[in-house]
Design a protein around this motif. Structure first.
Motif, PDB file in Angstrom:
ATOM      1  N   ARG A  55       4.093   8.095 -29.586  1.00 33.86           N
ATOM      2  CA  ARG A  55       5.556   8.100 -29.696  1.00 33.86           C
ATOM      3  C   ARG A  55       5.978   6.844 -30.439  1.00 33.86           C
ATOM      4  NH1 ARG A  55       7.916  10.374 -24.106  1.00 33.86           N
ATOM      5  NH2 ARG A  55       7.248  12.520 -24.428  1.00 33.86           N
ATOM      6  N   ASN A  56       6.777   7.023 -31.453  1.00 28.54           N
ATOM      7  CA  ASN A  56       7.254   5.889 -32.254  1.00 28.54           C
ATOM      8  C   ASN A  56       8.279   5.078 -31.482  1.00 28.54           C
ATOM      9  OD1 ASN A  56       5.704   6.644 -34.471  1.00 28.54           O
ATOM     10  ND2 ASN A  56       7.276   8.028 -35.223  1.00 28.54           N
ATOM     11  N   ALA A  57       8.455   3.840 -31.911  1.00 25.46           N
ATOM     12  CA  ALA A  57       9.487   2.981 -31.323  1.00 25.46           C
ATOM     13  C   ALA A  57      10.850   3.575 -31.680  1.00 25.46           C
ATOM     14  CB  ALA A  57       9.362   1.568 -31.876  1.00 25.46           C
ATOM     15  N   ARG A  58      11.800   3.394 -30.776  1.00 27.58           N
ATOM     16  CA  ARG A  58      13.136   3.940 -31.021  1.00 27.58           C
ATOM     17  C   ARG A  58      14.167   3.120 -30.251  1.00 27.58           C
ATOM     18  NH1 ARG A  58      10.656   6.899 -27.052  1.00 27.58           N
ATOM     19  NH2 ARG A  58      11.965   7.635 -25.350  1.00 27.58           N
ATOM     20  N   LYS A  59      15.414   3.374 -30.562  1.00 27.46           N
ATOM     21  CA  LYS A  59      16.502   2.707 -29.864  1.00 27.46           C
ATOM     22  C   LYS A  59      17.007   3.633 -28.768  1.00 27.46           C
ATOM     23  CE  LYS A  59      17.975  -0.135 -33.697  1.00 27.46           C
ATOM     24  NZ  LYS A  59      17.566  -1.419 -33.202  1.00 27.46           N
ATOM     25  N   GLY A  60      17.360   3.045 -27.627  1.00 21.38           N
ATOM     26  CA  GLY A  60      17.880   3.811 -26.506  1.00 21.38           C
ATOM     27  C   GLY A  60      19.119   3.127 -25.949  1.00 21.38           C
ATOM     28  N   VAL A  61      19.675   3.723 -24.905  1.00 19.25           N
ATOM     29  CA  VAL A  61      20.867   3.190 -24.263  1.00 19.25           C
ATOM     30  C   VAL A  61      20.661   3.205 -22.753  1.00 19.25           C
ATOM     31  CG1 VAL A  61      23.348   3.520 -23.908  1.00 19.25           C
ATOM     32  CG2 VAL A  61      22.334   4.061 -26.121  1.00 19.25           C
ATOM     33  N   VAL A  62      20.988   2.108 -22.076  1.00 21.19           N
ATOM     34  CA  VAL A  62      20.951   2.060 -20.616  1.00 21.19           C
ATOM     35  C   VAL A  62      22.139   2.878 -20.122  1.00 21.19           C
ATOM     36  CG1 VAL A  62      21.051   0.560 -18.583  1.00 21.19           C
ATOM     37  CG2 VAL A  62      19.884  -0.221 -20.654  1.00 21.19           C
ATOM     38  N   PRO A  63      21.914   3.956 -19.358  1.00 19.28           N
ATOM     39  CA  PRO A  63      23.010   4.844 -18.966  1.00 19.28           C
ATOM     40  C   PRO A  63      24.143   4.157 -18.204  1.00 19.28           C
ATOM     41  CG  PRO A  63      20.903   5.831 -18.420  1.00 19.28           C
ATOM     42  CD  PRO A  63      20.629   4.430 -18.868  1.00 19.28           C
ATOM     43  N   GLY A  64      23.834   3.254 -17.302  1.00 16.41           N
ATOM     44  CA  GLY A  64      24.871   2.626 -16.478  1.00 16.41           C
ATOM     45  C   GLY A  64      25.753   1.656 -17.232  1.00 16.41           C
ATOM     46  N   ASN A  70      15.724  -1.546 -27.118  1.00 13.98           N
ATOM     47  CA  ASN A  70      14.630  -1.094 -27.982  1.00 13.98           C
ATOM     48  C   ASN A  70      13.521  -0.555 -27.097  1.00 13.98           C
ATOM     49  OD1 ASN A  70      15.789  -1.823 -30.479  1.00 13.98           O
ATOM     50  ND2 ASN A  70      15.250  -3.960 -30.101  1.00 13.98           N
ATOM     51  N   ILE A  71      13.074   0.658 -27.358  1.00 13.64           N
ATOM     52  CA  ILE A  71      11.984   1.273 -26.615  1.00 13.64           C
ATOM     53  C   ILE A  71      10.739   1.156 -27.487  1.00 13.64           C
ATOM     54  CG2 ILE A  71      11.125   3.392 -25.563  1.00 13.64           C
ATOM     55  CD1 ILE A  71      14.131   4.234 -25.313  1.00 13.64           C
ATOM     56  N   PRO A  72       9.691   0.486 -27.012  1.00 13.69           N
ATOM     57  CA  PRO A  72       8.503   0.266 -27.844  1.00 13.69           C
ATOM     58  C   PRO A  72       7.699   1.544 -28.057  1.00 13.69           C
ATOM     59  CG  PRO A  72       8.151  -0.583 -25.636  1.00 13.69           C
ATOM     60  CD  PRO A  72       9.560  -0.126 -25.694  1.00 13.69           C
ATOM     61  N   ALA A  73       6.884   1.543 -29.112  1.00 13.67           N
ATOM     62  CA  ALA A  73       5.975   2.658 -29.378  1.00 13.67           C
ATOM     63  C   ALA A  73       4.913   2.687 -28.293  1.00 13.67           C
ATOM     64  CB  ALA A  73       5.330   2.480 -30.740  1.00 13.67           C
ATOM     65  N   ARG A  74       4.434   3.889 -27.981  1.00  9.51           N
ATOM     66  CA  ARG A  74       3.374   4.001 -26.981  1.00  9.51           C
ATOM     67  C   ARG A  74       2.654   5.341 -27.109  1.00  9.51           C
ATOM     68  NH1 ARG A  74       6.716   4.631 -21.361  1.00  9.51           N
ATOM     69  NH2 ARG A  74       7.357   6.772 -21.674  1.00  9.51           N
ATOM     70  N   THR A  75       1.528   5.434 -26.445  1.00  7.54           N
ATOM     71  CA  THR A  75       0.742   6.659 -26.416  1.00  7.54           C
ATOM     72  C   THR A  75       0.996   7.345 -25.087  1.00  7.54           C
ATOM     73  OG1 THR A  75      -0.928   5.630 -27.802  1.00  7.54           O
ATOM     74  CG2 THR A  75      -1.590   7.591 -26.595  1.00  7.54           C
ATOM     75  N   VAL A  76       1.242   8.666 -25.121  1.00  9.21           N
ATOM     76  CA  VAL A  76       1.546   9.424 -23.909  1.00  9.21           C
ATOM     77  C   VAL A  76       0.615  10.626 -23.792  1.00  9.21           C
ATOM     78  CG1 VAL A  76       3.962   8.721 -23.838  1.00  9.21           C
ATOM     79  CG2 VAL A  76       3.327  10.779 -25.075  1.00  9.21           C
ATOM     80  N   PRO A  77       0.321  11.068 -22.554  1.00 11.75           N
ATOM     81  CA  PRO A  77      -0.492  12.275 -22.387  1.00 11.75           C
ATOM     82  C   PRO A  77       0.348  13.506 -22.706  1.00 11.75           C
ATOM     83  CG  PRO A  77       0.147  11.393 -20.258  1.00 11.75           C
ATOM     84  CD  PRO A  77       0.635  10.432 -21.282  1.00 11.75           C
ATOM     85  N   PHE A  78      -0.329  14.563 -23.178  1.00 10.71           N
ATOM     86  CA  PHE A  78       0.354  15.798 -23.547  1.00 10.71           C
ATOM     87  C   PHE A  78      -0.552  16.974 -23.178  1.00 10.71           C
ATOM     88  CE2 PHE A  78       1.286  19.162 -26.644  1.00 10.71           C
ATOM     89  CZ  PHE A  78       2.637  19.325 -26.429  1.00 10.71           C
ATOM     90  N   PHE A  79       0.046  18.038 -22.645  1.00 11.74           N
ATOM     91  CA  PHE A  79      -0.701  19.253 -22.319  1.00 11.74           C
ATOM     92  C   PHE A  79      -0.157  20.400 -23.144  1.00 11.74           C
ATOM     93  CE2 PHE A  79      -1.127  23.228 -19.905  1.00 11.74           C
ATOM     94  CZ  PHE A  79      -2.509  23.296 -19.842  1.00 11.74           C
TER      95      PHE A  79
END
Length: 90
Positions: A55-64, A70-79
């Motif tokens: 998953r590439n790095a992306r910008k996010g928003v804190v809901p509250g 900034n959300i860093p890039a990372r590797t995630v499991p997938f089925f």
């Protein structure tokens, strides 16, 4: 179905004791975890494939607070389910 239910099902279908079925289920989970940690895919024909995706790095928003982060890039499991599994679920 949770892990305990899965162990009971494996025990009854394979004719194993609960202790042996627990070992089998734990061994399967550990094997998949180790393979994915090495970025290897696990393919079970008819059931599906476990793999990792980047998953590439992306910008996010804190809901509250609506504060941008900034959300860093990372590797995630997938089925990815196989054809027979998809057909059985329909």
């Amino acid at each position: 179905m949770n892990k305990a239910d899965l162990v009971k099902s494996v025990s009854s279908k394979a004719g194993l004791s609960m202790k042996d079925a627990t070992k089998a289920v734990n061994a399967f989970i550990d094997s998949v975890r180790i393979a994915l940690s090495k970025k290897d895919a696990v393919r079970l024909v008819g059931f599906g494939s476990f793999e990792t995706r980047r998953r590439n790095a992306r910008k996010g928003v804190v809901p509250g607070t609506k504060k941008p982060i900034n959300i860093p890039a990372r590797t995630v499991p997938f089925f990815r389910p196989g054809a027979r599994l998809k057909k059985a679920v329909r």
